[in-house]
Write an enzyme that holds these catalytic residues in place. Sequence first.
Site, PDB file in Angstrom:
ATOM      1  N   HIS A 136       0.479  -0.726  33.004  1.00 48.39           N
ATOM      2  CA  HIS A 136      -0.717   0.128  33.563  1.00 48.39           C
ATOM      3  C   HIS A 136      -1.217  -0.550  34.926  1.00 48.39           C
ATOM      4  O   HIS A 136      -1.868  -1.694  34.577  1.00 48.39           O
ATOM      5  CB  HIS A 136      -1.925   0.775  32.716  1.00 48.39           C
ATOM      6  CG  HIS A 136      -1.269   1.176  31.562  1.00 48.39           C
ATOM      7  ND1 HIS A 136      -0.764   0.618  30.472  1.00 48.39           N
ATOM      8  CD2 HIS A 136      -1.298   2.524  30.832  1.00 48.39           C
ATOM      9  CE1 HIS A 136      -0.486   1.222  29.366  1.00 48.39           C
ATOM     10  NE2 HIS A 136      -0.711   2.499  29.806  1.00 48.39           N
ATOM     11  N   HIS A 145       6.528   2.955  31.045  1.00 44.66           N
ATOM     12  CA  HIS A 145       6.876   3.040  29.735  1.00 44.66           C
ATOM     13  C   HIS A 145       8.412   2.509  29.529  1.00 44.66           C
ATOM     14  O   HIS A 145       9.363   3.144  29.549  1.00 44.66           O
ATOM     15  CB  HIS A 145       6.769   4.436  29.143  1.00 44.66           C
ATOM     16  CG  HIS A 145       5.352   4.804  28.967  1.00 44.66           C
ATOM     17  ND1 HIS A 145       4.630   5.342  30.200  1.00 44.66           N
ATOM     18  CD2 HIS A 145       4.517   4.942  27.967  1.00 44.66           C
ATOM     19  CE1 HIS A 145       3.672   5.636  29.844  1.00 44.66           C
ATOM     20  NE2 HIS A 145       3.258   5.562  28.339  1.00 44.66           N
TER      21      HIS A 145
END
Length: 159
Positions: free
Chosen positions: A104, A79
Amino acid sequence: MSSQPAADDVIGCLAAVYDWAESFDTKDWDRLRTVLAPTMRIDYTQVMGKIWESMPADDFIPLASDPKFLGNPLLKTQHFIGASKWEKTSDDEITGRHQVRVAHQRYADSGMKEVAKKGHAHGGATTWFKRVDGVWKFAGLCPDIRWSEYNYDEMFGEN
């Protein structure tokens, strides 16, 4: 009240948002618990089609750590938070607006050598902070996914 927060207040919110992101990426749910406000606003409309106006922090941990979500041991994330703007909305509340990229990768097995799927989200996020006993706590978020790469829509759940 809507104004620019003091530098010390922004630094407190930056510490909370940093620990939130690092907690997600390292799957350190105990660390996450230390930076959460007692109740949170979670707008995951774009992530899972749900919004919680007032979620207890004790309910957020199992949501985030669910194996069908970020708790999947085969899922790695980052993130990344870019530039931010801050707005003081009350004496004990601040809203942050951030540029965000979330990478991801889901691996095929616990050896973590072969990437089975990847999907990256790009956009922004609104975050909320509350001062609790003199400390700024992470009080919620609303991701704004403007575009994605690869198979972002297949990163969570049973896929």
